[in-house]
Design an enzyme around this catalytic site. Structure first.
Site, PDB file in Angstrom:
ATOM      1  N   ARG A  86       0.837  -1.201   0.000  1.00  0.00           N
ATOM      2  CA  ARG A  86       0.000   0.000   0.000  1.00  0.00           C
ATOM      3  C   ARG A  86       0.869   1.246   0.000  1.00  0.00           C
ATOM      4  O   ARG A  86       1.772   1.384   0.825  1.00  0.00           O
ATOM      5  CB  ARG A  86      -0.885  -0.008   1.254  1.00  0.00           C
ATOM      6  CG  ARG A  86      -1.598   1.306   1.552  1.00  0.00           C
ATOM      7  CD  ARG A  86      -2.901   1.417   0.789  1.00  0.00           C
ATOM      8  NE  ARG A  86      -3.460   2.754   0.827  1.00  0.00           N
ATOM      9  CZ  ARG A  86      -4.489   3.116   1.573  1.00  0.00           C
ATOM     10  NH1 ARG A  86      -5.077   2.217   2.341  1.00  0.00           N
ATOM     11  NH2 ARG A  86      -4.953   4.338   1.524  1.00  0.00           N
ATOM     12  N   ARG A  95      -6.008   0.749  -4.563  1.00  0.00           N
ATOM     13  CA  ARG A  95      -5.056   0.333  -3.520  1.00  0.00           C
ATOM     14  C   ARG A  95      -5.017  -1.182  -3.380  1.00  0.00           C
ATOM     15  O   ARG A  95      -6.027  -1.862  -3.612  1.00  0.00           O
ATOM     16  CB  ARG A  95      -5.386   0.982  -2.186  1.00  0.00           C
ATOM     17  CG  ARG A  95      -6.746   0.611  -1.659  1.00  0.00           C
ATOM     18  CD  ARG A  95      -7.299   1.709  -0.803  1.00  0.00           C
ATOM     19  NE  ARG A  95      -8.197   2.534  -1.593  1.00  0.00           N
ATOM     20  CZ  ARG A  95      -9.203   3.218  -1.068  1.00  0.00           C
ATOM     21  NH1 ARG A  95      -9.415   3.224   0.204  1.00  0.00           N
ATOM     22  NH2 ARG A  95     -10.009   3.915  -1.830  1.00  0.00           N
ATOM     23  N   ASP A  98      -6.514  -1.826   2.084  1.00  0.00           N
ATOM     24  CA  ASP A  98      -6.958  -0.743   2.954  1.00  0.00           C
ATOM     25  C   ASP A  98      -7.476  -1.396   4.228  1.00  0.00           C
ATOM     26  O   ASP A  98      -8.328  -2.286   4.152  1.00  0.00           O
ATOM     27  CB  ASP A  98      -8.122  -0.044   2.221  1.00  0.00           C
ATOM     28  CG  ASP A  98      -8.413   1.315   2.802  1.00  0.00           C
ATOM     29  OD1 ASP A  98      -7.600   1.798   3.583  1.00  0.00           O
ATOM     30  OD2 ASP A  98      -9.469   1.873   2.460  1.00  0.00           O
ATOM     31  N   ASP A 100      -9.264  -0.281   7.674  1.00  0.00           N
ATOM     32  CA  ASP A 100      -9.843   0.856   8.399  1.00  0.00           C
ATOM     33  C   ASP A 100     -10.367   0.396   9.743  1.00  0.00           C
ATOM     34  O   ASP A 100     -11.128  -0.594   9.809  1.00  0.00           O
ATOM     35  CB  ASP A 100     -11.012   1.453   7.606  1.00  0.00           C
ATOM     36  CG  ASP A 100     -10.527   2.357   6.491  1.00  0.00           C
ATOM     37  OD1 ASP A 100      -9.423   2.909   6.631  1.00  0.00           O
ATOM     38  OD2 ASP A 100     -11.240   2.482   5.483  1.00  0.00           O
TER      39      ASP A 100
END
Ligand code: PAF
Length: 463
Positions: A86, A95, A98, A100
């Protein structure tokens, strides 16, 4: 130290997305102070924001037990992202991975590095759909709704904006018929109609036209991708059949499917316990006689067996099939008649500009075979001209017209025949016909192609 219930979203739209997820989850599980308790299904989703034309995403949510502080966990997530290639670039841009941090127990935080709960959690269908599988009743702090309620709310708002039947932003990917059936049962509690498109994958525009039609006519749309060994009379044909599940999942998502599933033969038939002879064959009935049935012994019994089982797993309201496999549509209509459901919807054949019927097998044609293949459609249209312009009604004469049109094509013709579609017969009818369908099977190089055309003036797609 006591552990906290934490939810982390995974997203990827570059590289081998499934492999990246598997590897990221392994890294999370190996992180000191972190335990992975559950992982949602993987969802194929349209990109939201960021550059236009970027690839579709895979999304999932993992539930963790965490003994770290939220800041320490955030650093671990960033480490795993960078280990998977990344690079921080365009916001919402493409990407490889990811991660989160969505929720950290009931903690709220608002610092430059970290906002908890995640600031866009409640607006994102692609996060709420996987989260709802793990924590459907969890209350969201801003809207005050549960995760499941907020997901339904977003979906209703999106439907209202599009005047109903909006293509979903997320497509669930179920890895077994058991998971698919469970997924459908949960949603059908709301009484939703289900449109089902059974396929063997290697999807092309013909399949996607079926998905779009199902989308327009049903509240839920589900697609199966399963290369069914029971319907292949030639093992080499089975091995060579093109397969790309990841590309198929992306394509059906783009066409508006809510869920796509696959599975192994033994997941479809668990009672057989890994023994092929224990799978109870469903007899295909009289529509299987002649033509495909004669050239591919056992093929339609294999189709009838898997289609019956697919209908049992999915319990669709409507099932969609392409007219290119005309004899198959008669077989599945008979299965549906015997079961009393589902409604069978037959959609017209999609064609290349030169008339070649779209088929997964077209991908296997070498350039020379591809050049020859449109002769099949040319022969069918010659028969149609003879029916419409010269009033020819004799099956033998129409067959002669097709054979003549194919003579110089370089194709190896297996059959070029005519049938009454409403009174199917093993052999060509002797008496002049009132209705007729012309059907051809021919080999272009090593690839076997089939096609058909209605000769009388009724609409394609109608029986
Ligand atoms: O038409 C096909 O692709 C297959 O025969 C079907 C209906 C998916 C059954 O395997």
């Amino acid at each position: 130290m006591s552990s906290i219930r934490v939810f982390v979203a995974l997203g990827a739209n570059l590289g081998d997305r499934e492999a990246t997820f598997a590897s990221a989850l392994r890294c999370l599980a190996a992180t000191r102070g972190v335990r992975v308790r559950a992982v949602s299904d993987v969802f194929d989703t349209a990109p939201v924001g960021g550059p236009v034309d970027q690839p579709r995403f895979l999304n999932a949510v993992a539930e963790l037990e965490c003994e770290l502080s939220p800041e320490a966990l955030l650093l671990e997530l960033q480490r795993i992202e960078s280990e998977h290639g990344r690079e921080r670039g365009v916001p919402n841009g493409p990407r490889t991975l990811d991660l989160d941090l969505l929720l950290f127990g009931e903690l709220t935080r608002r610092t430059p590095e970290l906002t908890l709960p995640h600031p866009r959690l409640e607006e994102r269908e692609f996060v709420l759909a996987p989260l709802a599988q793990l924590a459907r009743d969890l209350r969201l702090v801003h809207c005050g709704r549960s995760v499941a309620e907020q997901l339904a709310h977003l979906r209703r708002a999106c439907n209202a904006q599009s005047g109903g039947h909006a293509a979903p932003a997320v497509t669930a990917i179920c890895s077994s018929p058991q998971a698919a059936s469970q997924w459908l049962r949960e949603r059908r509690a709301l009484g939703a109609s289900t449109g089902f498109v059974p396929t063997m994958g290697a999807l092309h525009d013909g399949h996607l036209a079926l998905v779009r039609r199902a989308r327009a006519e049903n509240e839920l749309v589900c697609v199966s991708v399963f290369v069914n060994p029971l319907q292949f009379d030639d093992p080499r044909d089975f091995e060579r059949y093109p397969r790309d599940f990841a590309a198929d999942a992306r394509a059906v998502g783009g066409a508006g499917a809510d869920m796509v599933f696959s599975g192994t033969l033994w997941e479809f038939f668990p009672e057989a316990q890994g023994q092929r002879e224990r799978i109870a064959t469903v007899a295909a009935g009289p529509a299987a006689l002649g033509l495909e049935g004669a050239f591919r012994p056992g093929h339609f019994d294999g189709v009838a067996t898997i289609v019956t089982r697919l209908f049992e797993w999915v319990e669709p309201t409507r099932a969609y099939f392409g007219e290119k496999d005309f004899q198959q549509t008669l077989v599945v209509r008979e299965i549906a008649r015997r079961r009393g459901a589902p409604q069978i919807v037959v959609c017209p054949t999609e064609r290349e500009p030169d008339g070649l019927a779209r088929s997964s097998r077209n991908a296997l044609l070498d350039p020379e075979a591809r050049r020859r293949a449109p002769a099949i459609f040319a022969a069918l249209t010659a028969a149609r001209r003879s029916w419409r312009e010269s009033g020819e009604r004799r099956a033998a004469e129409l067959e002669r017209v097709m054979r003549a049109a194919l003579a110089e094509s370089g194709l190896e013709v297996e059959y070029a025949q005519v049938r009454d579609p409403l009174a199917w017969s093993e052999h060509a009818p002797q008496a002049p016909l009132e209705r007729a369908r012309a059907l051809i099977a021919a080999r272009a190089g090593a690839v076997r192609l089939i096609d058909n055309l209605r000769l009388d003036s009724g609409a394609e797609g109608a029986p």
